[in-house]
Design an enzyme around this catalytic site. Structure first.
Site, PDB file in Angstrom:
ATOM      1  N   MET A  40       7.386  16.552  43.110  1.00  0.00           N
ATOM      2  CA  MET A  40       7.604  17.588  42.087  1.00  0.00           C
ATOM      3  C   MET A  40       7.800  17.036  40.682  1.00  0.00           C
ATOM      4  O   MET A  40       8.111  17.794  39.769  1.00  0.00           O
ATOM      5  CB  MET A  40       8.821  18.442  42.480  1.00  0.00           C
ATOM      6  CG  MET A  40       8.690  19.119  43.826  1.00  0.00           C
ATOM      7  SD  MET A  40       7.244  20.187  43.918  1.00  0.00           S
ATOM      8  CE  MET A  40       7.812  21.555  42.925  1.00  0.00           C
ATOM      9  N   ASN A  72       3.392  17.510  54.948  1.00  0.00           N
ATOM     10  CA  ASN A  72       2.121  16.796  54.771  1.00  0.00           C
ATOM     11  C   ASN A  72       2.273  15.324  55.140  1.00  0.00           C
ATOM     12  O   ASN A  72       1.381  14.734  55.750  1.00  0.00           O
ATOM     13  CB  ASN A  72       1.609  16.936  53.325  1.00  0.00           C
ATOM     14  CG  ASN A  72       0.802  18.199  53.127  1.00  0.00           C
ATOM     15  OD1 ASN A  72      -0.357  18.285  53.531  1.00  0.00           O
ATOM     16  ND2 ASN A  72       1.424  19.210  52.537  1.00  0.00           N
ATOM     17  N   ASN A  89      -3.426  13.809  44.632  1.00  0.00           N
ATOM     18  CA  ASN A  89      -2.456  14.893  44.782  1.00  0.00           C
ATOM     19  C   ASN A  89      -3.122  16.023  45.551  1.00  0.00           C
ATOM     20  O   ASN A  89      -4.344  16.179  45.504  1.00  0.00           O
ATOM     21  CB  ASN A  89      -2.020  15.402  43.401  1.00  0.00           C
ATOM     22  CG  ASN A  89      -0.971  16.493  43.505  1.00  0.00           C
ATOM     23  OD1 ASN A  89      -0.027  16.396  44.303  1.00  0.00           O
ATOM     24  ND2 ASN A  89      -1.124  17.546  42.717  1.00  0.00           N
ATOM     25  N   LEU A 107       6.396  14.467  37.341  1.00  0.00           N
ATOM     26  CA  LEU A 107       5.246  13.733  36.802  1.00  0.00           C
ATOM     27  C   LEU A 107       5.506  12.257  37.028  1.00  0.00           C
ATOM     28  O   LEU A 107       6.626  11.775  36.825  1.00  0.00           O
ATOM     29  CB  LEU A 107       5.121  13.982  35.295  1.00  0.00           C
ATOM     30  CG  LEU A 107       4.369  15.216  34.825  1.00  0.00           C
ATOM     31  CD1 LEU A 107       4.368  15.264  33.299  1.00  0.00           C
ATOM     32  CD2 LEU A 107       2.943  15.261  35.354  1.00  0.00           C
ATOM     33  N   HIS A 163      -2.961  20.236  45.919  1.00  0.00           N
ATOM     34  CA  HIS A 163      -2.449  21.453  45.283  1.00  0.00           C
ATOM     35  C   HIS A 163      -2.856  22.647  46.150  1.00  0.00           C
ATOM     36  O   HIS A 163      -4.012  22.721  46.583  1.00  0.00           O
ATOM     37  CB  HIS A 163      -3.022  21.585  43.869  1.00  0.00           C
ATOM     38  CG  HIS A 163      -2.462  22.759  43.138  1.00  0.00           C
ATOM     39  ND1 HIS A 163      -1.176  22.761  42.620  1.00  0.00           N
ATOM     40  CD2 HIS A 163      -2.979  23.980  42.856  1.00  0.00           C
ATOM     41  CE1 HIS A 163      -0.945  23.932  42.048  1.00  0.00           C
ATOM     42  NE2 HIS A 163      -2.013  24.702  42.180  1.00  0.00           N
TER      43      HIS A 163
HETATM   44  C1  GRF Z   1       2.350  21.525  49.632  1.00  0.00           C
HETATM   45  O1  GRF Z   1       2.063  22.885  49.722  1.00  0.00           O
HETATM   46  C2  GRF Z   1       1.504  20.900  48.564  1.00  0.00           C
HETATM   47  O2  GRF Z   1       0.321  21.570  48.311  1.00  0.00           O
HETATM   48  C3  GRF Z   1       2.378  21.009  47.339  1.00  0.00           C
HETATM   49  O3  GRF Z   1       3.684  20.866  47.818  1.00  0.00           O
HETATM   50  C4  GRF Z   1       3.759  21.264  49.176  1.00  0.00           C
HETATM   51  C5  GRF Z   1       4.435  20.170  49.951  1.00  0.00           C
HETATM   52  O4  GRF Z   1       4.912  20.583  51.183  1.00  0.00           O
HETATM   53  N1  GRF Z   1       1.961  20.064  46.335  1.00  0.00           N
HETATM   54  P1  GRF Z   1       5.483  19.495  52.212  1.00  0.00           P
HETATM   55  O5  GRF Z   1       6.676  18.828  51.568  1.00  0.00           O
HETATM   56  O6  GRF Z   1       4.395  18.525  52.513  1.00  0.00           O
HETATM   57  O7  GRF Z   1       5.899  20.285  53.413  1.00  0.00           O
END
Ligand code: GRF
Length: 207
Positions: free
Chosen positions: A93, A19, A110, A95, A112
């Protein structure tokens, strides 16, 4: 905030950083406007996210409870140093410390990989989310961008985007489809919040 000044993002990530790579690329290509990538923070010194940051020349920091006794202060100091306006969690990952959530209230996003408020919470990450969606026989899944509070996956929803769940899906195939949704959704949600912050001129967001 000055209307001509882009919103400065800090992306927090623990894992692969796909991301982050996508957000960087969209900014670089001029598709995601009004923002700049000021900082990347990871709790994992071996994360792909830190590699993405190094390759793209984005300032980055490894901040974790193992390396910093007062993690909240370390985060607030580096966020101030890089004049960050908006925190973007992308596969982070942990808080966030309460002090950071309070200091950046309404300015932390965030993503999800499901349609909250279903399939969220501390145990819902990675393939577990998609396994739960399949076990519940949902025909539709998707991704949610929300504002961050001090609990996992709570806080007002900013945007959601759906995708189908196929009869022959595995958790992995559903994850792959949802991830494509994330790459489309997160830049749009960031843009929406950034424009809102600039229009309000206050450095805070209302939805
Ligand atoms: C994504 O699927 C997001 O929704 C979740 O963690 C994942 C992160 O993937 N919170 P990346 O590290 O961006 O590849």
């Amino acid at each position: 905030m000055n209307p001509n000044t882009p919103v400065r993002l800090a992306v927090f990530a623990s894992g692969e950083g796909s991301n982050l790579r996508n957000i960087y690329q969209r900014i670089h290509d001029g598709e995601l406007k009004n923002v700049e990538l000021a900082l990347v923070v990871s709790n994992n010194s071996r994360s792909g996210a830190l590699e993405v940051a190094r390759a793209a020349d984005i300032p980055s920091r490894h901040l974790s409870t193992r390396t910093h006794v007062d993690l909240a202060k370390a985060m607030l100091d580096v966020l101030a140093e890089f004049r960050v306006n908006l925190i973007v969690l992308a596969g982070y990952m942990k808080l966030l410390p309460n002090e950071v959530v309070e200091a950046y209230a309404g300015r932390i996003l965030n993503i999800h990989p499901a349609l909250l408020p279903e399939f969220g919470g501390a145990e819902m990450y990675g393939l577990r989310v998609h396994e739960a969606v399949l076990a519940a026989h949902r025909k539709v899944s998707g991704a949610t961008v929300h504002l961050v509070t001090s609990n996992f996956d709570e806080g007002p929803i900013v945007m959601q985007q759906t995708c189908e769940v196929r009869d022959d899906d595995t958790a992995q195939s559903l994850q792959d489809r949802v991830q494509k949704v994330e790459y489309d959704l997160y830049p749009k949600a960031i843009a929406k919040v950034a424009v809102n912050m600039i229009e309000r001129g206050s450095g805070t967001t209302t939805l």
